[in-house]
Design a protein around this motif. Structure first.
Motif, mmCIF file in Angstrom:
data_model
loop_
_atom_site.group_PDB
_atom_site.id
_atom_site.type_symbol
_atom_site.label_atom_id
_atom_site.label_comp_id
_atom_site.label_asym_id
_atom_site.label_seq_id
_atom_site.Cartn_x
_atom_site.Cartn_y
_atom_site.Cartn_z
ATOM 1 N N SER A 1 0.903 -1.253 -0.027
ATOM 2 C CA SER A 1 -0.262 0.253 0.227
ATOM 3 C C SER A 1 1.203 1.269 0.391
ATOM 4 N N LYS A 2 2.457 0.964 0.449
ATOM 5 C CA LYS A 2 2.664 2.033 0.870
ATOM 6 C C LYS A 2 4.666 2.023 0.266
ATOM 7 N N GLY A 3 5.419 3.315 0.854
ATOM 8 C CA GLY A 3 6.907 2.522 0.828
ATOM 9 C C GLY A 3 7.651 1.930 -0.371
ATOM 10 N N LEU A 4 8.915 0.857 0.503
ATOM 11 C CA LEU A 4 9.580 0.137 -0.238
ATOM 12 C C LEU A 4 7.985 -1.135 -1.176
ATOM 13 N N GLY A 5 6.868 -1.677 -0.536
ATOM 14 C CA GLY A 5 5.939 -2.666 -1.812
ATOM 15 C C GLY A 5 5.705 -1.991 -2.196
ATOM 16 N N TYR A 6 5.106 -0.604 -2.332
ATOM 17 C CA TYR A 6 4.565 -0.137 -3.110
ATOM 18 C C TYR A 6 5.735 0.232 -4.822
ATOM 19 N N GLY A 7 7.060 0.876 -4.456
ATOM 20 C CA GLY A 7 6.984 0.746 -5.544
ATOM 21 C C GLY A 7 7.681 -0.465 -6.813
ATOM 22 N N CYS A 8 7.900 -1.771 -5.114
ATOM 23 C CA CYS A 8 8.040 -2.941 -6.243
ATOM 24 C C CYS A 8 6.695 -3.082 -7.327
ATOM 25 N N ALA A 9 5.775 -2.949 -6.546
ATOM 26 C CA ALA A 9 4.383 -3.559 -7.424
ATOM 27 C C ALA A 9 4.365 -2.236 -8.467
ATOM 28 N N GLU A 10 4.693 -1.583 -8.710
ATOM 29 C CA GLU A 10 4.658 0.083 -9.806
ATOM 30 C C GLU A 10 5.795 -0.616 -10.354
ATOM 31 N N ALA A 11 6.612 -0.495 -9.793
ATOM 32 C CA ALA A 11 7.908 -0.908 -11.248
ATOM 33 C C ALA A 11 7.109 -2.318 -11.877
ATOM 34 N N LEU A 12 6.848 -3.349 -11.587
ATOM 35 C CA LEU A 12 6.109 -4.461 -12.231
ATOM 36 C C LEU A 12 5.527 -3.872 -12.874
ATOM 37 N N VAL A 13 3.801 -3.099 -12.296
ATOM 38 C CA VAL A 13 3.119 -2.669 -13.304
ATOM 39 C C VAL A 13 3.601 -2.360 -14.714
#
Length: 264
Positions: free
Chosen positions: A16-28
């Motif tokens: 939902s935020k932070g590093l996890g979100y950064g990973c999800a955004e890079a993948l999409v």
């Protein structure tokens, strides 16, 4: 560079935020279908909307979200109700609180191990065989730079994440390595996230300094003289999930702006 993962499906935890979100955004942005999971429903919905807007490719990848606590059996069941056929799994859970080890009881230790060691192992166990059968799989565990350079006030994290590191070192080198499945750990140093702010607040309290003094001193001790961003962390994660990284497995990839002083 085309990472060759468009059309794959990823599970990204704590996204939902932070590093996890950064990973999800890079993948999409690479055309990967993404299922994101986090505990806070409101923040998760907002993250899903942002990810859908960032999705790239034709057809555009889907973005689904599950509001659940991935560290619980019920939370994992809610996620896997969508299916087990994930090609990419990014494990991530909030780190345990900082403090003095003298104040941690058995319950605190069990909670830390459950969230930061046993939960990733459960996610690996639930998905890795399917990846191997399909001939492709990428698992990236977001751990911490404290695995290589322990931080005294993060003893719960040091211990639990080191346990996961030892487990991955063995399982990544089993038969799955020849079946197209890689498992790596991505170790963040100081990234500009809520987690870092919490750690700095703990340091300030322990040392009697004000927060801004601790914050600026931390930056000065990093050779890059800045904190990392979730976006650049996500880019590293996306590469580890790529077809180009198929020969990289069982590794601990440190992203810390040069802060770790060792040669190896």
């Amino acid at each position: 560079m085309d990472l060759g993962i468009a059309g794959k499906t990823a599970l990204v935890c704590g996204a939902s935020k932070g590093l996890g979100y950064g990973c999800a955004e890079a993948l999409v942005r690479e055309g990967v279908n993404v299922v994101i999971v986090a505990r806070g429903a409101e923040a998760l919905e907002a993250a899903a909307a942002k990810l859908a807007a960032a999705a790239a490719g034709s057809p555009a990848p889907f973005v689904k979200h599950v509001a659940a606590d991935i560290t619980t059996e019920a939370g994992r069941a809610a996620v896997f109700a969508l299916g087990h056929d994930f090609d990419i799994v990014v494990t991530n859970a909030g780190g345990p609180p900082p403090g003095d080890f003298r104040n941690w009881d058995r319950e605190a230790w069990i909670k830390a191990v459950d969230a930061n060691m046993l939960t990733p192992i459960e996610l690996i166990k639930a998905t890795v065989d399917g990846m191997a059968k399909r001939g492709f799989g990428r698992i990236v565990n977001i751990t911490s730079s404290s695995v290589k350079s322990p931080i005294d006030i993060l003893g719960l994290s040091n211990g639990a994440r080191s346990g996961l590191t030892g487990f991955v070192a063995g399982v990544a080198r089993t038969a799955i390595a020849a079946q197209g499945v890689t498992i790596n750990n991505l170790l963040p140093g100081s990234f500009d996230t809520d987690r870092l702010k919490g750690t700095m607040a703990g340091t300030a309290q322990k040392t009697g300094q004000d927060f801004d003094t601790v914050w600026e001193a931390r930056k000065k001790n990093i050779p890059a003289k800045r904190f990392g961003t979730p976006a650049e962390f996500g880019a590293i994660c996306a590469f580890l999930c790529s077809i180009q990284a198929g020969y990289v497995t069982g590794q601990n990839v440190l992203a810390d702006g040069g802060a770790y002083p060792g040669t190896y």
